[in-house]
Design an enzyme around this catalytic site. Structure first.
Site, short mmCIF file in Angstrom:
data_model
loop_
_atom_site.label_atom_id
_atom_site.label_comp_id
_atom_site.label_asym_id
_atom_site.label_seq_id
_atom_site.Cartn_x
_atom_site.Cartn_y
_atom_site.Cartn_z
N GLU A 1 -12.65 -16.50 22.92
CA GLU A 1 -11.37 -15.61 22.94
C GLU A 1 -11.59 -14.32 22.81
O GLU A 1 -10.67 -13.72 21.99
CB GLU A 1 -10.24 -16.37 22.16
CG GLU A 1 -9.98 -17.76 22.64
CD GLU A 1 -9.13 -18.50 21.51
OE1 GLU A 1 -8.45 -17.92 20.72
OE2 GLU A 1 -8.97 -19.86 21.76
N GLU B 1 -11.40 -27.94 26.06
CA GLU B 1 -10.26 -28.08 25.05
C GLU B 1 -9.05 -28.69 25.74
O GLU B 1 -8.18 -28.48 25.65
CB GLU B 1 -10.01 -26.96 24.29
CG GLU B 1 -11.11 -26.43 23.77
CD GLU B 1 -10.68 -25.20 22.77
OE1 GLU B 1 -9.60 -25.11 22.59
OE2 GLU B 1 -11.59 -24.37 22.49
#
Length: 380
Positions: free
Chosen positions: A162, A267
């Site tokens: 991220e 995820e």
């Protein structure tokens, strides 16, 4: 008086006695990992209770249905190295041991992430930001120590997590502020040096946003030009009922695959709850909204059949997309084993009850599991 015929009743009683003595007859149960064999790994994230074996029911599901695992939290830097030079591998070791015992593809998550990083990583003894050289040294030590410990055992690493925001610019994290954009390249370099055979991934959410997607593609190209190894892109897959569209997600898959990347859905979960004004939050865990009754409609645990079927249909659409691109997609990992332990229960509103995964709160397969198995079997 009518004569009673006892023979059928005696046969039933005999059959029941046989079951009582020998247990119920086992039927060949089809599993997710068997159905998707030869297409891609099907994985799940493990939490502390599962890794330590205390949640035995969840572990039974993992062993039966999944052939890949990733650690939900225990390998993040704050957990592994809470103080400088003080490493705690107790839980991470159990996680890796479990994966090896059950012949699973093991992914390490994650080496460098702005969140869940220890505060000391970025500051000196006076609380001031460290220099660029000091932070690079700390990154190198952390990555070398962690990756080196599991060299040859962990098959792939989420090296950086991220680091890019939706418009394609770099996230203003401490890593970026102190080191600059080179912190990503350096992290991949250090990880490759620590284990030259491990696969190295960049992982992000809302990875289908055009700005973020294009920035990730540009990063891949730059890495190649600089001779930096990168093997794949992790598309987190925190999706909702209204977005992204299948077309948007497919465009991102193809953009990464066209750069020679392995593509992983890392995820995956899908909230079934109303999302009236949150936008596409992805997985920014710092976000939280005020609780309102109308955005928590299923707190009693009962999801209307019509709504569950709608959820199933959308999840089937995504898996159909993954199967379509199975030449490029190597792994699809759910972010959790069952609804009860999913982080989505409290995101982005504390106190909500969500149902984003394939198994219910009692670890029973939801209707979607059979549908996915049938889909995989029908796909050549």
């Amino acid at each position: 008086m009518k004569k009673v015929k006892y023979k059928p009743l005696l046969l039933v009683l005999a059959a029941l006695q046989l079951i009582a003595c020998n247990g119920p007859q086992q039927v060949n149960k089809e599993t997710l990992k068997d159905a998707f064999a030869g297409k891609f790994y099907i994985g799940t994230a493990l939490n502390e209770w599962q890794i330590t074996g205390r949640d035995t029911a969840s572990i039974d599901v993992v062993k039966e249905h999944f052939n890949a695992i990733v650690a939900e939290n225990c390998m993040k830097s704050a957990e592994i190295q809470p103080e400088e030079g003080v490493f705690d591998f107790s839980l991470a070791d159990k996680f890796v041991d479990f994966g090896e015992q059950h012949n699973m593809f093991i992914t390490g998550h994650c080496l460098i992430w702005h969140s869940q990083a220890p505060r000391w990583f970025f500051t000196d003894s006076l609380g001031n930001d460290v220099t660029r050289e000091v932070l690079i040294g700390r990154m190198k030590t952390h990555i070398e120590t962690v990756v080196g410990r599991y060299k040859g055992r962990i098959k792939g690493w989420d090296v950086v997590n991220e680091a890019i925001v939706e418009d394609g610019s770099f996230r203003e994290s401490k890593f970026y502020q102190i080191v600059g954009e080179d912190f990503i390249k350096l992290a991949f370099q250090f990880a490759h040096e620590a284990d030259p055979d491990a696969e190295l991934y960049y992982n992000d959410y809302n990875e289908w946003y055009p700005g973020r997607r294009d920035a990730i593609v540009a990063m891949i190209k730059k890495f190649k030009a600089d001779g930096i190894r990168i093997d794949g892109i992790g598309m987190q897959g925190h999706i909702g009922m209204s977005g992204p569209s299948i077309e948007e997600y497919e465009e991102a898959i193809m953009a990464y695959a066209n750069e020679g990347m392995k593509v992983m859905v890392t995820e995956l979960d899908m909230s079934i709850l109303p999302n009236p004004s949150f936008g596409d939050l992805g997985a920014d865990i710092s976000t939280n909204f005020e609780y309102r009754k109308e955005i928590n409609p299923y707190e009693d645990g009962i999801v209307p059949l019509e709504k569950q079927n709608e959820w199933d249909s959308r999840m089937v659409e995504f898996f159909n997309l993954f199967l379509k691109h199975s030449d490029d997609i190597t792994r699809v990992t759910l972010w959790g084993v069952n609804d009860r332990t999913s982080w989505k229960n409290n995101f982005p509103v504390r106190g909500r009850t969500d149902y984003p995964l394939l198994f219910d709160r009692e670890n029973q397969p939801k209707s979607i599991v059979g549908k996915l198995i049938d889909l995989a079997k029908q796909t050549k």
